[in-house]
Design a protein around this motif. Structure first.
Motif, short mmCIF file in Angstrom:
data_model
loop_
_atom_site.label_atom_id
_atom_site.label_comp_id
_atom_site.label_asym_id
_atom_site.label_seq_id
_atom_site.Cartn_x
_atom_site.Cartn_y
_atom_site.Cartn_z
N GLY A 255 0.88 -1.24 -0.05
CA GLY A 255 -0.08 0.03 -0.17
C GLY A 255 0.87 1.22 -0.01
N GLY A 256 0.58 2.05 1.02
CA GLY A 256 1.49 3.44 1.07
C GLY A 256 2.64 3.25 1.96
N GLN A 257 2.92 1.99 2.38
CA GLN A 257 4.16 1.73 3.12
C GLN A 257 5.25 1.35 2.36
OE1 GLN A 257 3.48 -0.89 6.29
NE2 GLN A 257 1.88 0.26 7.45
N ALA A 258 6.48 2.14 2.62
CA ALA A 258 7.70 2.01 1.66
C ALA A 258 8.94 2.11 2.65
CB ALA A 258 7.80 3.10 0.74
N VAL A 259 9.99 1.56 2.08
CA VAL A 259 11.26 1.78 2.66
C VAL A 259 11.90 2.87 2.06
CG1 VAL A 259 13.79 0.90 2.89
CG2 VAL A 259 11.60 -0.80 2.93
N HIS A 260 12.42 4.06 2.90
CA HIS A 260 12.63 5.33 2.48
C HIS A 260 13.67 6.01 3.36
CE1 HIS A 260 10.30 8.07 4.89
NE2 HIS A 260 9.29 6.96 4.58
N TYR A 261 14.34 7.11 3.07
CA TYR A 261 15.29 7.68 3.63
C TYR A 261 14.30 8.81 4.65
CZ TYR A 261 18.46 11.58 5.31
OH TYR A 261 19.24 12.50 6.13
N SER A 262 14.86 8.93 5.81
CA SER A 262 13.98 9.85 6.89
C SER A 262 15.21 10.89 7.36
CB SER A 262 13.27 9.14 7.83
OG SER A 262 12.77 9.73 8.84
N ALA A 263 14.96 11.96 6.96
CA ALA A 263 15.79 13.03 7.68
C ALA A 263 15.37 13.27 9.17
CB ALA A 263 15.73 14.39 6.92
N ASP A 264 14.05 13.05 9.58
CA ASP A 264 13.83 13.08 11.01
C ASP A 264 14.60 11.78 11.71
OD1 ASP A 264 11.73 13.95 12.92
OD2 ASP A 264 11.41 11.77 12.81
N PHE A 265 14.36 10.68 11.29
CA PHE A 265 15.10 9.46 11.73
C PHE A 265 16.72 10.07 12.13
CE2 PHE A 265 16.46 4.86 11.43
CZ PHE A 265 16.69 4.78 12.60
N ALA A 266 17.22 10.60 10.75
CA ALA A 266 18.74 11.22 10.88
C ALA A 266 18.96 11.98 12.25
CB ALA A 266 19.08 11.44 9.68
N ALA A 267 17.88 12.94 12.38
CA ALA A 267 18.16 13.83 13.17
C ALA A 267 17.63 13.64 14.61
CB ALA A 267 17.30 15.14 13.03
#
Length: 278
Positions: A230-242
């Motif tokens: 569905g709308g779930q994906a593996v992706h880069y997250s700037a929030d996770f990095a911060a």
């Protein structure tokens, strides 16, 4: 450096034919202050300003040697040697995380555990005796042991990950391993959805890749998105990095290392398998 206060003793210049009466000596309560001068005749020579009495120096009492030697590392230390310490402790089961290079409470507890089991004083500090004991029980860490790809050890792959091209994602270890025919090509830290927006578990496949994706629901950037459910994906997250694990996704699998997710995005193809397990 501590300055020492010294008293001066008046002396006659060389060649003087007469000397005045000796000035009174300082008492013990004067703390080596200069003696008071008595009035003298105009013809009396002046005291030499350059002459000083010898200063008695106290000899420090030597400290007894530490039975465990000199402290090499302790809480607050950081650097390559700390990383090596953590890797060696991990080899023999005293440190259950990847080396960080920082000597914190977990490292101190691991050192105390090691010291206690070897009959050493359990101080939590790494002294020369503790270090030599550890060196004798372990081998030199490899580059992968010193700088592992993930914060915590990668979980044992699920059996569904052992064949084909698979994004093997473990919720327990919070890691993603890109695997081809049972071989781990790369691994990285990941973050999942909260209890209200959980990441779905199961076997899926990548059905769409979007390099510069922006969420149409939350209007947030999702670079290097690889959609699998569905709308779930593996992706880069700037929030996770911060923010790290203090936050959560809306169900996606967040990656905080942009370099790793960029490389992964270039390798993964539409149709590759995705396994998400607890």
């Amino acid at each position: 450096m501590t300055a020492a206060t010294a008293g001066c003793k008046a002396q006659l210049a060389d060649g003087a034919s007469a000397a005045p009466a000796a000035p009174p000596r300082a008492s013990a309560t004067d703390d080596a202050k200069p003696a008071a001068r008595q009035p003298s005749s105009p013809d009396a020579p002046s005291p030499s300003p350059s002459s000083k009495a010898p200063v008695a120096r106290e000899t420090p009492t030597p400290k007894p040697p530490d039975p465990q030697g000199t402290t090499l590392m302790a809480s607050g230390s950081q650097g390559k040697q700390v990383r090596e310490l953590q890797a060696r402790l991990r080899q023999i089961g005293h440190f259950d995380r990847s080396p960080t290079g920082y000597y914190g409470t977990l490292t101190a507890a691991a050192v105390r555990s090691f010291q206690g089991k070897r009959g050493l004083s359990a101080t939590g500090r790494t002294d020369t005796v503790t270090w030599q004991k550890l060196l004798g029980m372990t081998r030199e860490p490899t580059a992968a042991e010193l700088n592992p790809p993930t914060t915590v050890p990668v979980a044992k792959p699920d059996k569904r990950c052992m064949t084909g091209r698979v994004l093997c994602i473990s919720k327990n270890s919070r890691t993603l391993s890109w695997m081809i025919d049972g071989r781990v090509v790369s691994s990285m830290d990941v973050r999942f959805g909260s209890q209200y927006t959980p990441t779905r578990e199961g076997t899926f496949s990548v059905y769409w890749k979007s390099r510069h994706h922006v969420s149409t629901i939350y209007h947030t950037a999702m670079p290097y998105a690889m959609f699998f459910s569905g709308g779930q994906a593996v992706h880069y997250s700037a929030d996770f990095a911060a923010r790290g694990y203090s936050g959560a996704s809306h169900g996606c699998v967040n990656v905080r290392d942009e370099g790793k997710i960029a490389s992964l995005f270039a390798q993964v193809k539409t149709g590759d398998k995705v396994v998400v397990y607890g």
